[in-house]
Design a protein around this motif. Structure first.
Motif, PDB file in Angstrom:
ATOM      1  N   ARG A 155      -4.775   4.338  -8.531  1.00  0.00           N
ATOM      2  CA  ARG A 155      -3.572   4.344  -7.700  1.00  0.00           C
ATOM      3  C   ARG A 155      -2.379   4.324  -8.645  1.00  0.00           C
ATOM      4  O   ARG A 155      -2.374   3.595  -9.646  1.00  0.00           O
ATOM      5  N   VAL A 156      -1.381   5.131  -8.318  1.00  0.00           N
ATOM      6  CA  VAL A 156      -0.182   5.238  -9.143  1.00  0.00           C
ATOM      7  C   VAL A 156       0.997   4.679  -8.356  1.00  0.00           C
ATOM      8  O   VAL A 156       1.198   5.038  -7.190  1.00  0.00           O
ATOM      9  N   PHE A 157       1.759   3.807  -8.995  1.00  0.00           N
ATOM     10  CA  PHE A 157       2.903   3.152  -8.359  1.00  0.00           C
ATOM     11  C   PHE A 157       4.166   3.443  -9.162  1.00  0.00           C
ATOM     12  O   PHE A 157       4.154   3.394 -10.387  1.00  0.00           O
ATOM     13  N   ASN A 158       5.243   3.693  -8.472  1.00  0.00           N
ATOM     14  CA  ASN A 158       6.546   3.813  -9.107  1.00  0.00           C
ATOM     15  C   ASN A 158       6.957   2.447  -9.633  1.00  0.00           C
ATOM     16  O   ASN A 158       6.730   1.432  -8.982  1.00  0.00           O
ATOM     17  N   GLN A 159       7.554   2.409 -10.812  1.00  0.00           N
ATOM     18  CA  GLN A 159       7.940   1.135 -11.430  1.00  0.00           C
ATOM     19  C   GLN A 159       8.815   0.287 -10.504  1.00  0.00           C
ATOM     20  O   GLN A 159       8.682  -0.930 -10.454  1.00  0.00           O
ATOM     21  N   GLU A 160       9.707   0.915  -9.771  1.00  0.00           N
ATOM     22  CA  GLU A 160      10.617   0.171  -8.895  1.00  0.00           C
ATOM     23  C   GLU A 160       9.919  -0.337  -7.636  1.00  0.00           C
ATOM     24  O   GLU A 160      10.425  -1.223  -6.962  1.00  0.00           O
ATOM     25  N   GLN A 161       8.775   0.245  -7.296  1.00  0.00           N
ATOM     26  CA  GLN A 161       8.110  -0.120  -6.037  1.00  0.00           C
ATOM     27  C   GLN A 161       6.839  -0.940  -6.226  1.00  0.00           C
ATOM     28  O   GLN A 161       6.207  -1.332  -5.257  1.00  0.00           O
ATOM     29  N   ILE A 162       6.475  -1.209  -7.476  1.00  0.00           N
ATOM     30  CA  ILE A 162       5.243  -1.965  -7.712  1.00  0.00           C
ATOM     31  C   ILE A 162       5.421  -3.409  -7.257  1.00  0.00           C
ATOM     32  O   ILE A 162       6.446  -4.037  -7.501  1.00  0.00           O
ATOM     33  N   SER A 163       4.426  -3.903  -6.560  1.00  0.00           N
ATOM     34  CA  SER A 163       4.421  -5.297  -6.108  1.00  0.00           C
ATOM     35  C   SER A 163       2.994  -5.674  -5.770  1.00  0.00           C
ATOM     36  O   SER A 163       2.121  -4.801  -5.619  1.00  0.00           O
ATOM     37  N   LEU A 164       2.749  -6.954  -5.636  1.00  0.00           N
ATOM     38  CA  LEU A 164       1.429  -7.414  -5.227  1.00  0.00           C
ATOM     39  C   LEU A 164       1.088  -6.867  -3.850  1.00  0.00           C
ATOM     40  O   LEU A 164      -0.037  -6.435  -3.595  1.00  0.00           O
ATOM     41  N   HIS A 165       2.068  -6.852  -2.961  1.00  0.00           N
ATOM     42  CA  HIS A 165       1.831  -6.329  -1.612  1.00  0.00           C
ATOM     43  C   HIS A 165       1.401  -4.860  -1.658  1.00  0.00           C
ATOM     44  O   HIS A 165       0.438  -4.459  -0.998  1.00  0.00           O
ATOM     45  N   ALA A 166       2.118  -4.048  -2.458  1.00  0.00           N
ATOM     46  CA  ALA A 166       1.774  -2.627  -2.569  1.00  0.00           C
ATOM     47  C   ALA A 166       0.367  -2.454  -3.133  1.00  0.00           C
ATOM     48  O   ALA A 166      -0.403  -1.602  -2.670  1.00  0.00           O
ATOM     49  N   PHE A 167       0.017  -3.269  -4.133  1.00  0.00           N
ATOM     50  CA  PHE A 167      -1.329  -3.227  -4.713  1.00  0.00           C
ATOM     51  C   PHE A 167      -2.389  -3.583  -3.673  1.00  0.00           C
ATOM     52  O   PHE A 167      -3.404  -2.892  -3.526  1.00  0.00           O
ATOM     53  N   GLU A 169      -2.195  -3.441  -0.423  1.00  0.00           N
ATOM     54  CA  GLU A 169      -2.251  -2.376   0.589  1.00  0.00           C
ATOM     55  C   GLU A 169      -3.038  -1.176   0.067  1.00  0.00           C
ATOM     56  O   GLU A 169      -3.887  -0.627   0.764  1.00  0.00           O
ATOM     57  N   ALA A 170      -2.738  -0.760  -1.160  1.00  0.00           N
ATOM     58  CA  ALA A 170      -3.361   0.442  -1.723  1.00  0.00           C
ATOM     59  C   ALA A 170      -4.870   0.305  -1.868  1.00  0.00           C
ATOM     60  O   ALA A 170      -5.610   1.275  -1.696  1.00  0.00           O
ATOM     61  N   PHE A 171      -5.334  -0.914  -2.191  1.00  0.00           N
ATOM     62  CA  PHE A 171      -6.765  -1.119  -2.415  1.00  0.00           C
ATOM     63  C   PHE A 171      -7.447  -1.874  -1.270  1.00  0.00           C
ATOM     64  O   PHE A 171      -8.629  -2.189  -1.361  1.00  0.00           O
ATOM     65  N   GLY A 172      -6.726  -2.170  -0.200  1.00  0.00           N
ATOM     66  CA  GLY A 172      -7.316  -2.838   0.956  1.00  0.00           C
ATOM     67  C   GLY A 172      -7.838  -4.226   0.659  1.00  0.00           C
ATOM     68  O   GLY A 172      -8.916  -4.608   1.123  1.00  0.00           O
ATOM     69  N   ILE A 173      -7.088  -5.021  -0.104  1.00  0.00           N
ATOM     70  CA  ILE A 173      -7.538  -6.352  -0.519  1.00  0.00           C
ATOM     71  C   ILE A 173      -7.092  -7.407   0.484  1.00  0.00           C
ATOM     72  O   ILE A 173      -5.921  -7.503   0.826  1.00  0.00           O
ATOM     73  N   ARG A 174      -8.053  -8.207   0.949  1.00  0.00           N
ATOM     74  CA  ARG A 174      -7.792  -9.308   1.848  1.00  0.00           C
ATOM     75  C   ARG A 174      -8.658 -10.485   1.422  1.00  0.00           C
ATOM     76  O   ARG A 174      -9.699 -10.259   0.835  1.00  0.00           O
ATOM     77  N   PRO A 175      -8.362 -11.737   1.715  1.00  0.00           N
ATOM     78  CA  PRO A 175      -7.083 -12.147   2.291  1.00  0.00           C
ATOM     79  C   PRO A 175      -5.962 -11.976   1.281  1.00  0.00           C
ATOM     80  O   PRO A 175      -6.192 -11.964   0.071  1.00  0.00           O
TER      81      PRO A 175
END
Length: 198
Positions: A155-167, A169-175
């Motif tokens: 998964r590729v993230f823009n430097q300005e948009q990278i966050s734990l939440h984005a990560f 979401e991208a990999f479907g990690i719960r909880p």
């Protein structure tokens, strides 16, 4: 009570909870964190600094003890019962052994990760959350993009948009893990110092 901490607005209750001594020295086992007028040294160590109850339901993880005190001082209204909290400081640099220890010794807890509002802070959030969940990842930075591999998935993230939440979401990690980021400063300690100077 420590006059330097009191000057920062850290209450006697919080100072007592963190067992803040006169010299503001906090042991990570093999090294010390030191805070004083005009300086703050945080060790790079594989060990951890831990405070709070073994039965705590919520764990707050930071780089330093001073950042933990600043975080709870500025967010005390959100956490009315200190006895339900445990705090862990990892030092200047995250080590895989630290995530392993947290996963093994603090299972089933809620986690709030409190690292800086910069790229390094966001990457630390991601690496620590993945480590606690025992998810192997590799993180690279190239051309203002953050590349994260999980197994063979990229998964590729823009430097300005990278966050734990984005990560997550991208990999479907719960909880999901929560993060704590100050609104006006890079860190909560910076915010506390800024507020104290007004």
């Amino acid at each position: 009570m420590n006059t330097l901490l009191t000057g920062l607005g850290i209450s006697p209750e919080i100072q007592a909870f963190f067992n803040a001594a006169a010299d503001l020295s906090f042991s990570y086992g093999d090294q010390q964190e030191h805070y004083g007028e005009g300086f703050h040294t945080v060790p790079s160590t594989q060990n951890l600094w831990v405070a709070g109850s073994n039965n705590a339901t919520h764990v707050i993880i930071t780089y330093s003890v001073m950042e933990a005190m600043a975080f709870i001082t500025l967010n005390r209204h959100r956490y009315p019962r200190l006895e339900q909290l445990a705090f862990v400081a990892i030092g200047n640099r995250l080590h895989g052994e630290q995530a392993n220890w947290i996963r093994e010794n603090l299972p089933g807890r809620k986690f709030t990760l409190v690292f800086g509002k910069d790229l390094i802070g966001h990457i630390t959030d991601i690496k620590l959350a993945a480590g606690i969940k025992n998810i192997p990842i590799r993180v690279f930075f190239s051309d203002n993009e953050v590349l994260i591999y999980r197994d063979k998935v990229l998964r590729v993230f823009n430097q300005e948009q990278i966050s734990l939440h984005a990560f997550q979401e991208a990999f479907g990690i719960r909880p999901r893990f929560r993060t704590g980021k100050p609104v006006q400063s890079l860190t909560f300690l910076d915010q506390l110092k800024h507020d104290a100077e007004r």
